[in-house]
Design a protein around this motif. Structure first.
Motif, PDB file in Angstrom:
ATOM      1  N   ASN A 152       0.830  -1.213   0.000  1.00  0.00           N
ATOM      2  CA  ASN A 152       0.000   0.000   0.000  1.00  0.00           C
ATOM      3  C   ASN A 152       0.866   1.265   0.000  1.00  0.00           C
ATOM      4  O   ASN A 152       0.582   2.227   0.725  1.00  0.00           O
ATOM      5  CB  ASN A 152      -0.971  -0.001   1.188  1.00  0.00           C
ATOM      6  CG  ASN A 152      -2.123   0.978   1.005  1.00  0.00           C
ATOM      7  OD1 ASN A 152      -2.299   1.535  -0.082  1.00  0.00           O
ATOM      8  ND2 ASN A 152      -2.893   1.201   2.062  1.00  0.00           N
ATOM      9  N   ARG A 153       1.885   1.240  -0.819  1.00  0.00           N
ATOM     10  CA  ARG A 153       2.756   2.408  -1.015  1.00  0.00           C
ATOM     11  C   ARG A 153       2.764   2.720  -2.504  1.00  0.00           C
ATOM     12  O   ARG A 153       3.761   2.533  -3.206  1.00  0.00           O
ATOM     13  CB  ARG A 153       4.166   2.113  -0.503  1.00  0.00           C
ATOM     14  CG  ARG A 153       4.230   1.868   1.004  1.00  0.00           C
ATOM     15  CD  ARG A 153       5.611   1.415   1.442  1.00  0.00           C
ATOM     16  NE  ARG A 153       5.665   1.183   2.884  1.00  0.00           N
ATOM     17  CZ  ARG A 153       5.999   2.100   3.786  1.00  0.00           C
ATOM     18  NH1 ARG A 153       6.327   3.321   3.390  1.00  0.00           N
ATOM     19  NH2 ARG A 153       6.015   1.811   5.078  1.00  0.00           N
ATOM     20  N   THR A 154       1.621   3.210  -2.975  1.00  0.00           N
ATOM     21  CA  THR A 154       1.396   3.304  -4.413  1.00  0.00           C
ATOM     22  C   THR A 154       1.942   4.570  -5.054  1.00  0.00           C
ATOM     23  O   THR A 154       2.108   4.630  -6.267  1.00  0.00           O
ATOM     24  CB  THR A 154      -0.107   3.240  -4.732  1.00  0.00           C
ATOM     25  OG1 THR A 154      -0.749   4.417  -4.238  1.00  0.00           O
ATOM     26  CG2 THR A 154      -0.739   2.007  -4.114  1.00  0.00           C
ATOM     27  N   GLY A 155       2.170   5.610  -4.258  1.00  0.00           N
ATOM     28  CA  GLY A 155       2.406   6.916  -4.852  1.00  0.00           C
ATOM     29  C   GLY A 155       1.093   7.503  -5.353  1.00  0.00           C
ATOM     30  O   GLY A 155       0.023   6.899  -5.190  1.00  0.00           O
ATOM     31  N   ALA A 156       1.163   8.680  -5.957  1.00  0.00           N
ATOM     32  CA  ALA A 156      -0.061   9.384  -6.345  1.00  0.00           C
ATOM     33  C   ALA A 156       0.047   9.963  -7.743  1.00  0.00           C
ATOM     34  O   ALA A 156       1.091  10.493  -8.140  1.00  0.00           O
ATOM     35  CB  ALA A 156      -0.348  10.521  -5.361  1.00  0.00           C
ATOM     36  N   TYR A 157      -1.056   9.870  -8.477  1.00  0.00           N
ATOM     37  CA  TYR A 157      -1.196  10.615  -9.723  1.00  0.00           C
ATOM     38  C   TYR A 157      -1.734  12.003  -9.401  1.00  0.00           C
ATOM     39  O   TYR A 157      -2.495  12.187  -8.441  1.00  0.00           O
ATOM     40  CB  TYR A 157      -2.157   9.913 -10.669  1.00  0.00           C
ATOM     41  CG  TYR A 157      -1.583   8.715 -11.379  1.00  0.00           C
ATOM     42  CD1 TYR A 157      -0.519   8.864 -12.270  1.00  0.00           C
ATOM     43  CD2 TYR A 157      -2.094   7.445 -11.168  1.00  0.00           C
ATOM     44  CE1 TYR A 157       0.014   7.767 -12.930  1.00  0.00           C
ATOM     45  CE2 TYR A 157      -1.575   6.340 -11.827  1.00  0.00           C
ATOM     46  CZ  TYR A 157      -0.519   6.514 -12.706  1.00  0.00           C
ATOM     47  OH  TYR A 157       0.006   5.423 -13.356  1.00  0.00           O
ATOM     48  N   LEU A 158      -1.342  12.967 -10.238  1.00  0.00           N
ATOM     49  CA  LEU A 158      -1.792  14.344 -10.058  1.00  0.00           C
ATOM     50  C   LEU A 158      -2.241  14.926 -11.382  1.00  0.00           C
ATOM     51  O   LEU A 158      -1.687  14.608 -12.442  1.00  0.00           O
ATOM     52  CB  LEU A 158      -0.677  15.218  -9.485  1.00  0.00           C
ATOM     53  CG  LEU A 158      -0.076  14.790  -8.151  1.00  0.00           C
ATOM     54  CD1 LEU A 158       1.262  14.083  -8.377  1.00  0.00           C
ATOM     55  CD2 LEU A 158       0.121  15.973  -7.228  1.00  0.00           C
ATOM     56  N   ARG A 159      -3.256  15.807 -11.305  1.00  0.00           N
ATOM     57  CA  ARG A 159      -3.624  16.621 -12.462  1.00  0.00           C
ATOM     58  C   ARG A 159      -2.979  17.991 -12.316  1.00  0.00           C
ATOM     59  O   ARG A 159      -2.624  18.414 -11.210  1.00  0.00           O
ATOM     60  CB  ARG A 159      -5.144  16.748 -12.595  1.00  0.00           C
ATOM     61  CG  ARG A 159      -5.801  17.544 -11.496  1.00  0.00           C
ATOM     62  CD  ARG A 159      -7.242  17.932 -11.837  1.00  0.00           C
ATOM     63  NE  ARG A 159      -8.127  16.813 -12.026  1.00  0.00           N
ATOM     64  CZ  ARG A 159      -8.937  16.308 -11.086  1.00  0.00           C
ATOM     65  NH1 ARG A 159      -8.935  16.837  -9.858  1.00  0.00           N
ATOM     66  NH2 ARG A 159      -9.736  15.311 -11.347  1.00  0.00           N
ATOM     67  N   VAL A 160      -2.826  18.681 -13.416  1.00  0.00           N
ATOM     68  CA  VAL A 160      -2.205  20.004 -13.415  1.00  0.00           C
ATOM     69  C   VAL A 160      -3.304  21.064 -13.337  1.00  0.00           C
ATOM     70  O   VAL A 160      -4.125  21.187 -14.245  1.00  0.00           O
ATOM     71  CB  VAL A 160      -1.339  20.205 -14.666  1.00  0.00           C
ATOM     72  CG1 VAL A 160      -0.721  21.606 -14.677  1.00  0.00           C
ATOM     73  CG2 VAL A 160      -0.238  19.139 -14.731  1.00  0.00           C
ATOM     74  N   VAL A 161      -3.324  21.797 -12.244  1.00  0.00           N
ATOM     75  CA  VAL A 161      -4.303  22.865 -12.058  1.00  0.00           C
ATOM     76  C   VAL A 161      -3.795  24.159 -12.696  1.00  0.00           C
ATOM     77  O   VAL A 161      -4.526  24.849 -13.402  1.00  0.00           O
ATOM     78  CB  VAL A 161      -4.584  23.087 -10.562  1.00  0.00           C
ATOM     79  CG1 VAL A 161      -5.560  24.250 -10.352  1.00  0.00           C
ATOM     80  CG2 VAL A 161      -5.130  21.815  -9.927  1.00  0.00           C
ATOM     81  N   THR A 162      -2.529  24.463 -12.436  1.00  0.00           N
ATOM     82  CA  THR A 162      -1.890  25.650 -13.009  1.00  0.00           C
ATOM     83  C   THR A 162      -0.581  25.219 -13.661  1.00  0.00           C
ATOM     84  O   THR A 162       0.337  24.767 -12.968  1.00  0.00           O
ATOM     85  CB  THR A 162      -1.583  26.699 -11.929  1.00  0.00           C
ATOM     86  OG1 THR A 162      -2.785  27.046 -11.232  1.00  0.00           O
ATOM     87  CG2 THR A 162      -0.976  27.958 -12.545  1.00  0.00           C
ATOM     88  N   PRO A 163      -0.477  25.312 -14.990  1.00  0.00           N
ATOM     89  CA  PRO A 163       0.787  24.953 -15.640  1.00  0.00           C
ATOM     90  C   PRO A 163       1.917  25.850 -15.166  1.00  0.00           C
ATOM     91  O   PRO A 163       1.699  26.978 -14.706  1.00  0.00           O
ATOM     92  CB  PRO A 163       0.491  25.174 -17.136  1.00  0.00           C
ATOM     93  CG  PRO A 163      -1.007  25.089 -17.249  1.00  0.00           C
ATOM     94  CD  PRO A 163      -1.517  25.674 -15.958  1.00  0.00           C
TER      95      PRO A 163
END
Length: 227
Positions: A152-163
Motif C-alpha cells: 500500500n505504497r502506491t504513490g499518487a497521480y496528479l492533475r495540473v491545475v496551473t501549468p
C-alpha cells in the motif's frame, strides 16, 4: 509488520522535489502495446508542466496511462527507502516510472484532492497508481504486483491545475487539503480493510459540496462502492 505510512500533510506543510524524471527511451515490452515508456530518468534544469504532463515525456499505453487525470506520477523517497530495504538495492528516482521523487510530503499519504505548489505549477492529487504487468516486468521481482499492492505504497497521480515550471530542489508545499480526510493509501487499501463504502461516501459528499473534483475513474469506483 509493514511500517505505518506517513500521516496526511496539513496546508502549509512543505517537502522537497528531489528529482524530475521523464522518459529516457522506449523499451521493448511483452505487453499488447509492444513498447513501454516506464524508463524515466532524472533531468537537469527547469521542465515545463502542462495539462498532459511534463514537456517531452510520453506514455506508450495511453489507454491505461496518462491523460489529464494522470498527468504526473509522484513517488516519495520515504516509500522508495522502504523498497530499497525490501529489495536489497537502491530504488533510484525514476525506477518506478515516476515523474516526481519527493521527500517530506508523502505521495501515498496525500489526500485525494490535495493541492501542491511545486515551482510555479499547482498540481492536484487524483488517485493511486494501480500496479500492472508492465511494472512487474520492469522490476523483474517475483509476485511484484501483489507485493506492491499489499505494501500500500502506491504513490499518487496528479492533475495540473496551473501549468508552470518545476525543477529538482523546488519546494513542494501543500496549499490545500480537503476536509474528507481520505488519503491515497486509505482508498487503495479500503477494499482489503472493508472500508470502501464509508470512504466512498465521504469522497462523494466532498464532490457534491464542490470541495473536490474526482477523476472519472475515482468517481466510478466510489459510486460502485456505495451501491
Amino acid at each position: 509488520m509493514t511500517p505505518a505510512l506517513p500521516a496526511p500533510a496539513r496546508p502549509g506543510a512543505t517537502g522537497e522535489l528531489l528529482a524530475v524524471c521523464r522518459v529516457h527511451v522506449l523499451l521493448p515490452d511483452a505487453g499488447t502495446v509492444g513498447v513501454t515508456a516506464i524508463d524515466k530518468r532524472p533531468v537537469e534544469g527547469p521542465v515545463k508542466v502542462r495539462p498532459l504532463g511534463l514537456y517531452a515525456d510520453v506514455q506508450a499505453d495511453r489507454a491505461h496511462h496518462g491523460g489529464e487525470e494522470q498527468a504526473v506520477y509522484a513517488y516519495s523517497q520515504e516509500d522508495a527507502d522502504h523498497w530499497s530495504a525490501e529489495l536489497g538495492y537502491e530504488v533510484v528516482p525514476g525506477l518506478f516510472g515516476e515523474n516526481f521523487r519527493t521527500r517530506g510530503v508523502a505521495a501515498s499519504g496525500a489526500l485525494i484532492g490535495e493541492r501542491w505548489q511545486v515551482g510555479s505549477a499547482v498540481l492536484e492529487v487524483t488517485q493511486p497508481r494501480t500496479p500492472c504487468a508492465t511494472f512487474a516486468r520492469r522490476l523483474g521481482e517475483d509476485r511484484w504486483v501483489k507485493r506492491f499492492t499489499d505494501a500500500n505504497r502506491t504513490g499518487a497521480y496528479l492533475r495540473v491545475v496551473t501549468p508552470g515550471e518545476v525543477q529538482a530542489g523546488d519546494t513542494v508545499e501543500v496549499v490545500r487539503s480537503p476536509s474528507h480526510g481520505v488519503s491515497i493509501a486509505d482508498w487503495f487499501g479500503s477494499r482489503a480493510a472493508g472500508t470502501a463504502a464509508d470512504l466512498a461516501a465521504r469522497l462523494l459528499a466532498s464532490q457534491e459540496a464542490g470541495e473536490v473534483r474526482l477523476s472519472a475513474e475515482m468517481l466510478e469506483r466510489a459510486e460502485r462502492a456505495v451501491r
